[in-house]
Design a protein around this motif. Structure first.
Motif, PDB file in Angstrom:
ATOM      1  N   MET A 198     -31.554 -43.195  64.194  1.00 28.76           N
ATOM      2  CA  MET A 198     -31.690 -42.865  62.773  1.00 28.76           C
ATOM      3  C   MET A 198     -30.456 -43.239  61.961  1.00 28.76           C
ATOM      4  O   MET A 198     -30.551 -43.571  60.787  1.00 28.76           O
ATOM      5  CB  MET A 198     -31.968 -41.371  62.642  1.00 28.76           C
ATOM      6  N   LEU A 199     -29.295 -43.214  62.583  1.00 31.87           N
ATOM      7  CA  LEU A 199     -28.054 -43.478  61.863  1.00 31.87           C
ATOM      8  C   LEU A 199     -27.631 -44.943  61.899  1.00 31.87           C
ATOM      9  O   LEU A 199     -26.625 -45.294  61.288  1.00 31.87           O
ATOM     10  CB  LEU A 199     -26.940 -42.585  62.392  1.00 31.87           C
ATOM     11  N   ASP A 200     -28.372 -45.783  62.608  1.00 30.13           N
ATOM     12  CA  ASP A 200     -28.053 -47.208  62.614  1.00 30.13           C
ATOM     13  C   ASP A 200     -28.140 -47.746  61.189  1.00 30.13           C
ATOM     14  O   ASP A 200     -29.084 -47.464  60.463  1.00 30.13           O
ATOM     15  CB  ASP A 200     -29.015 -47.995  63.505  1.00 30.13           C
ATOM     16  N   GLY A 201     -27.159 -48.510  60.799  1.00 29.36           N
ATOM     17  CA  GLY A 201     -27.181 -49.115  59.477  1.00 29.36           C
ATOM     18  C   GLY A 201     -26.555 -48.266  58.392  1.00 29.36           C
ATOM     19  O   GLY A 201     -26.402 -48.723  57.262  1.00 29.36           O
ATOM     20  N   ILE A 202     -26.202 -47.013  58.706  1.00 30.72           N
ATOM     21  CA  ILE A 202     -25.531 -46.167  57.726  1.00 30.72           C
ATOM     22  C   ILE A 202     -24.076 -46.618  57.653  1.00 30.72           C
ATOM     23  O   ILE A 202     -23.405 -46.751  58.669  1.00 30.72           O
ATOM     24  CB  ILE A 202     -25.589 -44.678  58.134  1.00 30.72           C
ATOM     25  N   THR A 203     -23.609 -46.851  56.443  1.00 29.71           N
ATOM     26  CA  THR A 203     -22.237 -47.334  56.286  1.00 29.71           C
ATOM     27  C   THR A 203     -21.260 -46.170  56.175  1.00 29.71           C
ATOM     28  O   THR A 203     -21.642 -45.048  55.810  1.00 29.71           O
ATOM     29  CB  THR A 203     -22.098 -48.217  55.036  1.00 29.71           C
ATOM     30  N   LEU A 204     -20.022 -46.451  56.467  1.00 31.44           N
ATOM     31  CA  LEU A 204     -18.963 -45.464  56.309  1.00 31.44           C
ATOM     32  C   LEU A 204     -18.869 -45.043  54.844  1.00 31.44           C
ATOM     33  O   LEU A 204     -18.650 -43.866  54.540  1.00 31.44           O
ATOM     34  CB  LEU A 204     -17.631 -46.043  56.801  1.00 31.44           C
ATOM     35  N   ASP A 205     -19.089 -45.967  53.930  1.00 34.92           N
ATOM     36  CA  ASP A 205     -19.066 -45.661  52.502  1.00 34.92           C
ATOM     37  C   ASP A 205     -20.160 -44.646  52.142  1.00 34.92           C
ATOM     38  O   ASP A 205     -19.911 -43.697  51.397  1.00 34.92           O
ATOM     39  CB  ASP A 205     -19.237 -46.939  51.678  1.00 34.92           C
ATOM     40  N   GLN A 206     -21.362 -44.837  52.672  1.00 33.96           N
ATOM     41  CA  GLN A 206     -22.448 -43.893  52.400  1.00 33.96           C
ATOM     42  C   GLN A 206     -22.091 -42.510  52.955  1.00 33.96           C
ATOM     43  O   GLN A 206     -22.327 -41.494  52.298  1.00 33.96           O
ATOM     44  CB  GLN A 206     -23.755 -44.370  53.030  1.00 33.96           C
ATOM     45  N   SER A 226     -24.712 -41.744  42.678  1.00 35.43           N
ATOM     46  CA  SER A 226     -26.157 -41.493  42.702  1.00 35.43           C
ATOM     47  C   SER A 226     -26.909 -42.604  43.422  1.00 35.43           C
ATOM     48  O   SER A 226     -27.790 -42.333  44.245  1.00 35.43           O
ATOM     49  CB  SER A 226     -26.695 -41.360  41.283  1.00 35.43           C
ATOM     50  N   GLN A 227     -26.572 -43.841  43.110  1.00 36.10           N
ATOM     51  CA  GLN A 227     -27.271 -44.974  43.727  1.00 36.10           C
ATOM     52  C   GLN A 227     -26.975 -45.062  45.224  1.00 36.10           C
ATOM     53  O   GLN A 227     -27.874 -45.315  46.033  1.00 36.10           O
ATOM     54  CB  GLN A 227     -26.890 -46.282  43.037  1.00 36.10           C
ATOM     55  N   THR A 228     -25.724 -44.836  45.595  1.00 37.26           N
ATOM     56  CA  THR A 228     -25.347 -44.855  47.010  1.00 37.26           C
ATOM     57  C   THR A 228     -26.134 -43.815  47.793  1.00 37.26           C
ATOM     58  O   THR A 228     -26.665 -44.095  48.875  1.00 37.26           O
ATOM     59  CB  THR A 228     -23.832 -44.611  47.169  1.00 37.26           C
ATOM     60  N   LEU A 229     -26.246 -42.617  47.227  1.00 30.20           N
ATOM     61  CA  LEU A 229     -26.950 -41.552  47.923  1.00 30.20           C
ATOM     62  C   LEU A 229     -28.466 -41.746  47.897  1.00 30.20           C
ATOM     63  O   LEU A 229     -29.150 -41.387  48.859  1.00 30.20           O
ATOM     64  CB  LEU A 229     -26.540 -40.196  47.361  1.00 30.20           C
ATOM     65  N   ALA A 230     -28.995 -42.343  46.845  1.00 25.61           N
ATOM     66  CA  ALA A 230     -30.425 -42.674  46.811  1.00 25.61           C
ATOM     67  C   ALA A 230     -30.744 -43.697  47.897  1.00 25.61           C
ATOM     68  O   ALA A 230     -31.770 -43.588  48.585  1.00 25.61           O
ATOM     69  CB  ALA A 230     -30.808 -43.207  45.438  1.00 25.61           C
ATOM     70  N   ASN A 231     -29.869 -44.672  48.073  1.00 23.06           N
ATOM     71  CA  ASN A 231     -30.055 -45.670  49.132  1.00 23.06           C
ATOM     72  C   ASN A 231     -29.989 -45.020  50.512  1.00 23.06           C
ATOM     73  O   ASN A 231     -30.780 -45.358  51.402  1.00 23.06           O
ATOM     74  CB  ASN A 231     -29.013 -46.781  49.026  1.00 23.06           C
ATOM     75  N   LEU A 232     -29.067 -44.086  50.686  1.00 28.39           N
ATOM     76  CA  LEU A 232     -28.947 -43.379  51.955  1.00 28.39           C
ATOM     77  C   LEU A 232     -30.215 -42.572  52.240  1.00 28.39           C
ATOM     78  O   LEU A 232     -30.748 -42.613  53.360  1.00 28.39           O
ATOM     79  CB  LEU A 232     -27.721 -42.466  51.942  1.00 28.39           C
TER      80      LEU A 232
END
Length: 68
Positions: free
Chosen positions: A3-11, A39-45
């Motif tokens: 599930m966490l694959d692809g999650i960036t350190l920034d997110q 907001s956009q970063t967290l919406a993408n996450l």
């Protein structure tokens, strides 16, 4: 696939800042970013994970009792 694959350190940092600070605006100030970027970063996450991480909080009307 995890599930966490692809999650960036920034997110992840943005998520932690929002939780720690209690708002996207305050997280933006802490991270030196515009609230819209947070907001956009967290919406993408949320979209990547397929879960809603936050719920909208609306200010209570004046004089309303507060919980907790």
């Amino acid at each position: 696939m995890d599930m966490l694959d692809g999650i960036t350190l920034d997110q992840f940092r943005t998520f932690i800042a929002a939780v720690d600070e209690g708002s996207f605006s305050a997280a933006g100030r802490k991270l030196r970013r515009a609230q819209s970027v947070v907001s956009q970063t967290l919406a993408n996450l949320e979209a990547q994970l397929g879960v809603k991480l936050f719920r909208s909080l609306r200010p209570l009307p004046r004089g309303s009792p507060r919980k907790g």
